[in-house]
Scaffold this active site. Structure first.
Site, PDB file in Angstrom:
ATOM      1  N   ASP A  37       0.758  -1.196   0.073  1.00  0.00           N
ATOM      2  CA  ASP A  37       0.115  -0.007   0.116  1.00  0.00           C
ATOM      3  C   ASP A  37       0.731   1.375  -0.043  1.00  0.00           C
ATOM      4  O   ASP A  37       1.776   1.439   0.726  1.00  0.00           O
ATOM      5  CB  ASP A  37      -0.820   0.124   1.146  1.00  0.00           C
ATOM      6  CG  ASP A  37      -1.815  -1.223   1.546  1.00  0.00           C
ATOM      7  OD1 ASP A  37      -1.586  -2.089   0.787  1.00  0.00           O
ATOM      8  OD2 ASP A  37      -2.171  -1.143   2.620  1.00  0.00           O
ATOM      9  N   ASP A  56      -5.083   1.056   9.507  1.00  0.00           N
ATOM     10  CA  ASP A  56      -5.276   1.906   8.473  1.00  0.00           C
ATOM     11  C   ASP A  56      -5.748   3.235   8.509  1.00  0.00           C
ATOM     12  O   ASP A  56      -6.901   3.747   8.011  1.00  0.00           O
ATOM     13  CB  ASP A  56      -5.666   1.191   7.101  1.00  0.00           C
ATOM     14  CG  ASP A  56      -5.282   0.135   6.901  1.00  0.00           C
ATOM     15  OD1 ASP A  56      -4.140  -0.554   7.329  1.00  0.00           O
ATOM     16  OD2 ASP A  56      -5.971  -0.982   6.005  1.00  0.00           O
TER      17      ASP A  56
HETATM   18  C1  FRU Z   1      -3.825  -3.793   2.855  1.00  0.00           C
HETATM   19  C2  FRU Z   1      -3.319  -3.934   4.212  1.00  0.00           C
HETATM   20  C3  FRU Z   1      -3.716  -3.015   5.067  1.00  0.00           C
HETATM   21  C4  FRU Z   1      -2.461  -3.300   6.044  1.00  0.00           C
HETATM   22  C5  FRU Z   1      -1.469  -3.585   5.115  1.00  0.00           C
HETATM   23  C6  FRU Z   1      -0.221  -4.281   5.766  1.00  0.00           C
HETATM   24  O1  FRU Z   1      -3.219  -4.203   1.683  1.00  0.00           O
HETATM   25  O2  FRU Z   1      -3.746  -5.421   4.480  1.00  0.00           O
HETATM   26  O3  FRU Z   1      -4.925  -3.447   5.775  1.00  0.00           O
HETATM   27  O4  FRU Z   1      -2.489  -2.155   6.791  1.00  0.00           O
HETATM   28  O5  FRU Z   1      -1.754  -3.832   3.993  1.00  0.00           O
HETATM   29  O6  FRU Z   1       0.818  -4.275   4.831  1.00  0.00           O
END
Ligand code: FRU
Length: 439
Positions: free
Chosen positions: A18, A137
């Site tokens: 992300d 998040d």
């Molecule tokens: C989305 C996710 C988020 C988390 C991150 C961990 O792709 O699963 O919810 O914070 O990736 O890398």
């Protein structure tokens, strides 16, 4: 075969997911991404930091946030950035696992006055009652003189939702409850929530985890700050991007007031991810180009940020119909075609990617060559009318914008050196091609 992109952010080595902490601070654009030094999806995630003056040339600044403290010991998970006066604030999830595989989650703050070093202030939000530890998040924004935070959540009933918090000082946060109507189906977890406030209209963005897949969705509606509720218009969200490889988008407003979005140009089942040819080179995935959001007929549209034009080198124009060949021998190009109404048209990128729009049925067919076997991955998408087509190729990825960004299709596509592009149209169309600046 050169696979590393030129103008997309990709890791020198290791695994990317992300985009995080997006902001413009003291004139410079800052992008972090979830990163692991080895090319495997699991591990204690780090925030890798990149900086740019122009949204197209990015400098790798190394690790921005590393899991070092007890409250983040198994990863600095995704989060957002905001700037206020001379300070850059990062909100992120501290991920903690115990020896039995249990999970703890802390929403944490780190601050910077120079955009280079970030000082950790530790957790500012603890898990409220009613949720499982799938709670992460944080995305923060300012509205009506107060600070608002959404956190992606799973309720104790194992349903997806988004938790809302409010603060007057960015440090003390008050929980306002679930922001989404729990009678609706939000899958089993909503990751990476975001609210794109486009003035008259507001859009909720969530990366929804559902049994049938994980997708970046957008819902038009109204944010009621009094009630702490987001009211959806109708009950259907739409995919933010209909390509094969797109997830976890995040938006931010830059100093000029534009709302930009970047997403993870990756995702999917682990097997699918690990089968990609770049794994052998020791790196995997990239971020999308920055896209500017705007609203057309009540719908959130995405167009490439204007700065992308500064990558253009030699331009060629073609007016033609029937079979048109683009023989530029480059995998780093932009192509735009206009005047596509009322006809069936195909765009053929060697044997790697094929796009066909059928006017009779209003169906768009997308074929992408599989890299781990014979044949093609296919998509069929309904589109009433095709007006224009714009594609960005960058070695091993393609982003397609249709009808001024009303629909976007993002994907990995491993182009080869001899990729010859054929277009076939029934009527006269206007095509422009540009070679783009390479690294
Ligand atoms: C989305 C996710 C988020 C988390 C991150 C961990 O792709 O699963 O919810 O914070 O990736 O890398």
């Amino acid at each position: 075969m050169e696979m590393r992109p030129n103008y997309h952010i990709s890791p020198e080595h290791g695994f990317l997911n992300d985009p995080n902490g997006l902001a413009q601070f003291q004139g410079k654009y800052h992008v972090f991404y979830q990163w692991l030094p080895d090319v495997v999806p699991q591990g204690s995630k780090i925030w890798r930091h990149c900086v740019s003056e122009d949204l197209i040339h990015w400098e790798d600044m190394g690790c921005g946030l590393k899991p070092e403290e007890w409250y983040e010991k198994n990863g600095c998970y995704s989060g957002s950035g905001i700037t206020e006066e001379d300070t850059y604030y990062l909100f992120y999830t501290g991920n903690v696992r115990d020896s039995e595989g249990g999970r703890e989650t802390y929403q944490c703050l780190a601050v910077s006055s120079d955009g280079v070093t970030f000082h950790k202030e530790g957790p500012v939000v603890y898990l409220p009652e009613g949720y499982t530890p799938h709670f992460r998040d944080p995305k923060v924004w300012k509205k009506n003189g107060r600070w608002w935070m959404v956190v992606g959540a799973q309720t104790k009933e194992l349903k997806g939702n988004v938790a809302l918090f409010v603060s007057d000082d960015l440090k003390k946060w008050q929980w306002k409850g679930n922001m989404l109507d729990s009678s609706m189906d939000w899958g089993y977890m909503c990751e990476c929530p975001d609210l794109a406030d486009m003035g008259e209209e507001q859009f909720l963005i969530v990366s929804r985890q559902k049994e049938d897949g994980c997708r970046g969705m957008v819902f038009a509606g109204t944010m009621d700050y009094e009630q702490g509720r987001f009211h959806i218009d109708g009950n259907a969200g739409i995919l933010l991007d209909e390509g094969f490889d797109f997830y976890a988008p995040q938006t931010f407003t830059d100093e000029s007031g534009r709302r930009l979005l970047m997403g993870w140009l990756g995702a999917g089942e682990i097997e699918y991810q690990m089968s990609q040819p770049t794994v052998e080179e020791g790196w995997l995935h990239m971020l999308t180009i920055p896209r500017e959001l705007y609203v057309k007929n009540g719908r959130l549209c995405q167009k490439p940020a204007d700065e992308l034009k500064n990558l253009r080198k030699e331009e060629e124009s073609i007016y033609g119909n029937g079979s048109i060949v683009i023989d530029r021998h480059s995998k780093c190009m932009e192509i735009s075609a206009e005047g596509l109404e009322n006809q069936t048209v195909t765009f053929d990128f060697g044997k790697v990617l094929k796009f066909l729009y059928e006017k009779e049925t209003g169906t768009l067919h997308l074929f992408r060559k599989k890299w781990n076997g014979e044949g093609y991955d296919e998509k069929e998408i309904h589109l009433n009318k095709l007006e224009d087509f714009r594609i960005y190729l960058d070695q091993s990825a393609a982003e397609i914008f249709l009808n001024q960004g009303e629909k976007v299709l993002t994907m990995k596509a491993y182009f080869t050196e001899d990729t010859l592009i054929h277009i076939h149209s029934e009527l006269q169309i206007k095509v422009k091609t540009w070679l783009l600046e390479e690294k």
